[in-house]
Design a protein around this motif. Structure first.
Motif, PDB file in Angstrom:
ATOM      1  N   TRP A 150       0.922  -1.092   0.196  1.00 25.36           N
ATOM      2  CA  TRP A 150      -0.019  -0.145  -0.026  1.00 25.36           C
ATOM      3  C   TRP A 150       1.040   1.167   0.060  1.00 25.36           C
ATOM      4  O   TRP A 150       1.675   1.430   1.265  1.00 25.36           O
ATOM      5  CB  TRP A 150      -0.932  -0.074   1.074  1.00 25.36           C
ATOM      6  N   HIS A 151       0.754   1.977  -0.882  1.00 25.25           N
ATOM      7  CA  HIS A 151       1.802   2.968  -1.168  1.00 25.25           C
ATOM      8  C   HIS A 151       3.222   2.340  -1.111  1.00 25.25           C
ATOM      9  O   HIS A 151       3.385   1.517  -1.897  1.00 25.25           O
ATOM     10  CB  HIS A 151       1.612   4.039  -0.134  1.00 25.25           C
ATOM     11  N   ASP A 152       4.027   2.736  -0.506  1.00 29.47           N
ATOM     12  CA  ASP A 152       5.418   2.250  -0.283  1.00 29.47           C
ATOM     13  C   ASP A 152       5.626   1.404   0.750  1.00 29.47           C
ATOM     14  O   ASP A 152       6.746   0.922   1.141  1.00 29.47           O
ATOM     15  CB  ASP A 152       6.585   3.367  -0.473  1.00 29.47           C
ATOM     16  N   SER A 153       4.384   1.025   1.401  1.00 28.98           N
ATOM     17  CA  SER A 153       4.554   0.167   2.506  1.00 28.98           C
ATOM     18  C   SER A 153       3.969  -1.126   2.365  1.00 28.98           C
ATOM     19  O   SER A 153       3.353  -1.438   1.469  1.00 28.98           O
ATOM     20  CB  SER A 153       4.043   0.820   3.842  1.00 28.98           C
ATOM     21  N   PHE A 173      -1.369  -8.422  12.946  1.00 29.08           N
ATOM     22  CA  PHE A 173      -1.428  -7.194  12.167  1.00 29.08           C
ATOM     23  C   PHE A 173      -0.005  -6.399  11.819  1.00 29.08           C
ATOM     24  O   PHE A 173       0.414  -5.971  13.168  1.00 29.08           O
ATOM     25  CB  PHE A 173      -2.225  -6.102  12.064  1.00 29.08           C
ATOM     26  N   THR A 174       0.531  -6.459  10.840  1.00 32.27           N
ATOM     27  CA  THR A 174       2.022  -5.833  10.869  1.00 32.27           C
ATOM     28  C   THR A 174       1.934  -4.728   9.528  1.00 32.27           C
ATOM     29  O   THR A 174       1.430  -4.969   8.519  1.00 32.27           O
ATOM     30  CB  THR A 174       3.153  -6.920  10.652  1.00 32.27           C
ATOM     31  N   TYR A 175       2.486  -3.552  10.205  1.00 27.68           N
ATOM     32  CA  TYR A 175       2.513  -2.376   9.043  1.00 27.68           C
ATOM     33  C   TYR A 175       3.785  -2.038   9.022  1.00 27.68           C
ATOM     34  O   TYR A 175       4.434  -1.299   9.688  1.00 27.68           O
ATOM     35  CB  TYR A 175       1.538  -1.401   9.442  1.00 27.68           C
ATOM     36  N   THR A 176       4.537  -2.503   7.943  1.00 28.33           N
ATOM     37  CA  THR A 176       5.957  -1.945   7.683  1.00 28.33           C
ATOM     38  C   THR A 176       5.915  -0.937   6.968  1.00 28.33           C
ATOM     39  O   THR A 176       5.713  -0.785   5.799  1.00 28.33           O
ATOM     40  CB  THR A 176       6.640  -3.156   6.930  1.00 28.33           C
ATOM     41  N   MET A 177       6.265   0.228   7.577  1.00 28.50           N
ATOM     42  CA  MET A 177       6.131   1.648   6.808  1.00 28.50           C
ATOM     43  C   MET A 177       7.634   1.830   5.954  1.00 28.50           C
ATOM     44  O   MET A 177       8.925   1.402   6.466  1.00 28.50           O
ATOM     45  CB  MET A 177       6.275   2.693   8.182  1.00 28.50           C
ATOM     46  N   SER A 178       7.573   2.655   4.962  1.00 31.75           N
ATOM     47  CA  SER A 178       8.776   2.815   4.189  1.00 31.75           C
ATOM     48  C   SER A 178       9.670   3.655   4.587  1.00 31.75           C
ATOM     49  O   SER A 178      10.785   3.788   4.049  1.00 31.75           O
ATOM     50  CB  SER A 178       8.253   3.022   2.832  1.00 31.75           C
ATOM     51  N   ASP A 179       9.042   4.675   5.332  1.00 31.49           N
ATOM     52  CA  ASP A 179       9.955   5.858   6.080  1.00 31.49           C
ATOM     53  C   ASP A 179      10.534   6.778   4.910  1.00 31.49           C
ATOM     54  O   ASP A 179      11.229   7.390   4.838  1.00 31.49           O
ATOM     55  CB  ASP A 179      11.174   5.329   6.512  1.00 31.49           C
ATOM     56  N   GLU A 180       9.368   6.923   3.911  1.00 30.58           N
ATOM     57  CA  GLU A 180       9.446   7.466   2.650  1.00 30.58           C
ATOM     58  C   GLU A 180       8.645   8.751   2.706  1.00 30.58           C
ATOM     59  O   GLU A 180       7.243   8.388   2.824  1.00 30.58           O
ATOM     60  CB  GLU A 180       9.417   6.891   1.284  1.00 30.58           C
ATOM     61  N   GLY A 181       8.813  10.011   2.672  1.00 29.00           N
ATOM     62  CA  GLY A 181       8.208  10.912   2.493  1.00 29.00           C
ATOM     63  C   GLY A 181       7.156  11.459   3.824  1.00 29.00           C
ATOM     64  O   GLY A 181       7.537  10.596   4.765  1.00 29.00           O
ATOM     65  N   ALA A 196      -1.075   5.134  13.452  1.00 27.67           N
ATOM     66  CA  ALA A 196      -1.454   3.936  14.302  1.00 27.67           C
ATOM     67  C   ALA A 196      -2.726   4.205  14.931  1.00 27.67           C
ATOM     68  O   ALA A 196      -3.505   2.828  14.871  1.00 27.67           O
ATOM     69  CB  ALA A 196      -0.318   3.928  15.442  1.00 27.67           C
ATOM     70  N   PRO A 197      -3.391   5.228  15.332  1.00 25.71           N
ATOM     71  CA  PRO A 197      -4.645   5.288  15.912  1.00 25.71           C
ATOM     72  C   PRO A 197      -5.628   4.951  14.817  1.00 25.71           C
ATOM     73  O   PRO A 197      -6.492   4.392  14.941  1.00 25.71           O
ATOM     74  CB  PRO A 197      -4.836   6.829  15.831  1.00 25.71           C
ATOM     75  N   GLY A 198      -5.317   5.195  13.519  1.00 26.01           N
ATOM     76  CA  GLY A 198      -6.429   4.767  12.421  1.00 26.01           C
ATOM     77  C   GLY A 198      -6.585   3.402  12.235  1.00 26.01           C
ATOM     78  O   GLY A 198      -7.686   2.738  12.214  1.00 26.01           O
ATOM     79  N   TRP A 199      -5.207   2.464  12.418  1.00 28.28           N
ATOM     80  CA  TRP A 199      -5.383   1.087  12.463  1.00 28.28           C
ATOM     81  C   TRP A 199      -6.145   0.480  13.758  1.00 28.28           C
ATOM     82  O   TRP A 199      -6.681  -0.191  13.578  1.00 28.28           O
ATOM     83  CB  TRP A 199      -4.003   0.525  12.196  1.00 28.28           C
TER      84      TRP A 199
END
Length: 246
Positions: A13-16, A33-41, A53-56
């Motif tokens: 999803w996007h870059d993640s 549930f794991t959300y690996t963030m890209s650290d881009e932008g 995180a609050p959204g998830w």
């Protein structure tokens, strides 16, 4: 990216990367549930955790109540503020940094805000019209510095003013607001110090972190008074110890 029903579902999803994994647990199952963030932008960098995180949390809470046949949880500004503040504290997202400059030092804070630059500016200025040469809005200052005159006022984008040591200008405080993808505002607050006043950085870091915590709450409709002196004192001790070992 992965699809193994009813065990694993993962997609980009996007870059993640988002990954849902189910394992048996008694009569039910455990969802990891794991959300690996890209650290881009600004979509997936570290400050964005306060928004993402609050959204998830809300999504997963809604899933759980739906499976239980219960009403969906109520997600209002107070709920969002509470969850966001927990993540800000847990991940150190409200902390400031200090950087050497040719003439001294710069203290810097960066915060992810869900409100638009217009809303953030209106809250920061309390709907006043900052004027170059005049005092800055009270909400852009605090009691741990002596503000001087405004040097730049660009509505919705930048506010800058000098700060004084005695009656003499010692440095500048600057608020920069920019639209961030996919929504909201990325706020960067900086304050410069001459080399001979470097020992004031711990106090400044503590005061600005407290200030931005109060400002963050105010953006969610929670105006907190009076100033939490004990919080600032605690943060000052933390920053002073950190600077002593850097």
């Amino acid at each position: 990216m992965e699809y193994d029903p009813p065990k694993v579902y993962a997609f980009s999803w996007h870059d993640s990367v988002l990954r849902f994994e189910l394992t048996p647990d008694g009569d039910g199952c455990l969802l990891v549930f794991t959300y690996t963030m890209s650290d881009e932008g600004t979509w997936d960098d570290r400050p964005a955790v306060a928004r993402t995180a609050p959204g998830w949390d809300a999504c997963l809470d809604t899933l759980a109540t739906h499976l239980d046949g219960a009403p969906a949880p109520r997600v209002d500004r107070a709920w969002i503020l509470d969850r966001a503040e927990r993540y800000v504290e847990a991940f150190g997202l409200g902390e400031g940094t200090t950087h050497p400059t040719p003439g001294g030092h710069l203290v810097r804070f960066e915060r992810d805000l869900t409100q638009s630059p217009h809303e953030v500016w209106a809250t920061l200025t309390e709907d006043t019209d900052p004027t170059i040469g005049q005092a800055p809005p009270l909400r852009a200052t605090h009691g741990y510095l002596t503000p001087g005159p405004v040097t730049e006022a660009n509505p919705g984008a930048a506010l800058e003013y000098t700060w004084l040591d005695g009656d003499a200008p010692a440095g500048r405080v600057r608020f920069e607001l920019r639209h961030q993808d996919p929504l909201g505002t990325r706020l960067v607050v900086t304050r410069t110090f001459p080399a001979h006043l470097a020992d004031r950085r711990a106090t400044a870091l503590a005061a600005w972190q407290t200030h931005l915590e109060l400002f963050f709450a105010a953006l969610h409709g929670d105006v907190r008074c009076p100033w939490p002196t004990e919080r600032t004192d605690h943060l000052e001790r933390v920053y002073r110890a950190r600077l002593a070992t850097s």
